[in-house]
Motif scaffolding. Structure first.
Motif, PDB file in Angstrom:
ATOM      1  N   ALA A  96      -8.257  -2.541  -2.464  1.00  0.00           N
ATOM      2  CA  ALA A  96      -8.764  -3.610  -0.531  1.00  0.00           C
ATOM      3  C   ALA A  96     -10.356  -3.828  -1.976  1.00  0.00           C
ATOM      4  O   ALA A  96     -11.057  -4.270  -2.258  1.00  0.00           O
TER       5      ALA A  96
ATOM      6  N   THR B  36       0.777  -1.280  -0.179  1.00  0.00           N
ATOM      7  CA  THR B  36      -0.032   0.508  -0.216  1.00  0.00           C
ATOM      8  C   THR B  36       0.540   1.176   0.508  1.00  0.00           C
ATOM      9  O   THR B  36      -0.033   2.715  -0.789  1.00  0.00           O
TER      10      THR B  36
ATOM     11  N   VAL C 197      -6.816   7.568  -8.868  1.00  0.00           N
ATOM     12  CA  VAL C 197      -7.443   5.832  -9.050  1.00  0.00           C
ATOM     13  C   VAL C 197      -7.282   5.482 -10.564  1.00  0.00           C
ATOM     14  O   VAL C 197      -6.640   4.255 -10.637  1.00  0.00           O
TER      15      VAL C 197
ATOM     16  N   TYR D 166      -4.983   7.189   0.556  1.00  0.00           N
ATOM     17  CA  TYR D 166      -6.391   6.650   0.705  1.00  0.00           C
ATOM     18  C   TYR D 166      -6.347   5.951  -0.740  1.00  0.00           C
ATOM     19  O   TYR D 166      -7.683   5.334  -0.367  1.00  0.00           O
ATOM     20  N   VAL D 167      -6.443   6.741  -1.830  1.00  0.00           N
ATOM     21  CA  VAL D 167      -6.620   5.587  -3.066  1.00  0.00           C
ATOM     22  C   VAL D 167      -5.821   4.137  -3.174  1.00  0.00           C
ATOM     23  O   VAL D 167      -6.811   3.944  -3.591  1.00  0.00           O
TER      24      VAL D 167
ATOM     25  N   ALA E 279     -12.451  -1.830  -3.351  1.00  0.00           N
ATOM     26  CA  ALA E 279     -13.432  -0.729  -2.572  1.00  0.00           C
ATOM     27  C   ALA E 279     -13.693   0.683  -4.252  1.00  0.00           C
ATOM     28  O   ALA E 279     -15.183   0.646  -4.316  1.00  0.00           O
ATOM     29  N   VAL E 280     -12.780   0.936  -5.095  1.00  0.00           N
ATOM     30  CA  VAL E 280     -13.440   0.894  -6.651  1.00  0.00           C
ATOM     31  C   VAL E 280     -12.758   0.396  -7.709  1.00  0.00           C
ATOM     32  O   VAL E 280     -11.809  -0.456  -7.858  1.00  0.00           O
TER      33      VAL E 280
ATOM     34  N   THR F  19      -5.265   2.347  -0.818  1.00  0.00           N
ATOM     35  CA  THR F  19      -5.523   1.506   0.357  1.00  0.00           C
ATOM     36  C   THR F  19      -6.706   1.429  -0.367  1.00  0.00           C
ATOM     37  O   THR F  19      -7.581   0.429  -0.135  1.00  0.00           O
ATOM     38  N   GLN F  20      -8.342   2.068  -1.531  1.00  0.00           N
ATOM     39  CA  GLN F  20      -9.044   2.033  -1.383  1.00  0.00           C
ATOM     40  C   GLN F  20      -9.086   1.126  -2.405  1.00  0.00           C
ATOM     41  O   GLN F  20      -9.544  -0.299  -2.884  1.00  0.00           O
ATOM     42  N   VAL F  21      -7.869   1.379  -3.518  1.00  0.00           N
ATOM     43  CA  VAL F  21      -8.163   0.111  -4.891  1.00  0.00           C
ATOM     44  C   VAL F  21      -7.721  -1.015  -4.415  1.00  0.00           C
ATOM     45  O   VAL F  21      -8.037  -1.903  -5.510  1.00  0.00           O
TER      46      VAL F  21
END
Length: 196
Positions: A132, A44, A64, A125-126, A134-135, A128-130
């Protein structure tokens, strides 16, 4: 410059680590130490450094898209070269000049992308989201990206390191079986994915 569009209000765009570089453009602190200081895992943190170095103040959509491009590139390498143990860290630190020295740094030594700058909480944050899931991937499988304005400038100012301008790069990637695409919200970037 203001807050990039699309980020949640709790993101402050503060650096999560502070690192030092040597004269050759390598970050002298080990990646694992920096990830630990940032309070996250090495994958990450490494992806966040890509974003912080390549598109620090860009939009959420652009970050993203870049993050997914790096994830897709890593997966393609893992599939093509399963015996090479490709990881996000190896993708980030491998250079054509020095091999896998294992340190972050500038793109000048032949890296896929720069990892010279410390990431912000927004970059983290980005990433982590990618990672996971989540996006979703807005590029549909892109494995490369460019900023056309930057590439055209670098082709003029640093021709030894950047031998192609945008038009030449697009033509070269077409010969290699990749199509160019734009991503909504990332108007200053172009992405390249393998033709299906």
């Amino acid at each position: 410059l203001g807050k990039p569009s699309g980020f949640p209000s709790f993101i402050k765009f503060k650096k999560v680590t502070k690192s030092r570089q040597d004269a050759a453009g390598f970050v002298v602190e080990p990646p694992a130490d920096l990830a630990r200081r940032a309070g996250t895992d090495i994958t990450t943190y490494t992806l966040a450094r890509f974003l912080g170095s390549e598109y620090r103040k860009g939009s959420f959509a652009g970050q993203v898209a870049i993050a997914w491009t790096m994830v897709n590139r890593l997966r393609a390498r893992q599939k093509a070269q399963p015996s090479n143990d490709w990881t996000m860290l190896k993708l980030a630190t491998y250079t054509t000049k020095y091999g896998n020295k294992g340190l972050y740094g500038s793109q000048e030594n032949g890296r896929v992308a720069s990892t010279a700058r410390d990431p912000t909480d927004g970059n983290l944050y980005v990433a982590t989201q990618v990672l996971a899931g989540a996006v979703s991937d807005p590029t549909g499988g892109a494995v490369e990206f460019i900023d056309p304005t930057d590439l055209d400038e670098l082709a003029v100012t640093k021709p030894k390191s950047y031998s192609m301008n945008t038009k030449q790069f697009i033509a070269d990637r077409a010969k290699r079986g990749k199509e160019v695409l734009a991503v909504a919200g990332a108007k200053d970037l172009l992405f390249f994915r393998p033709v299906a």
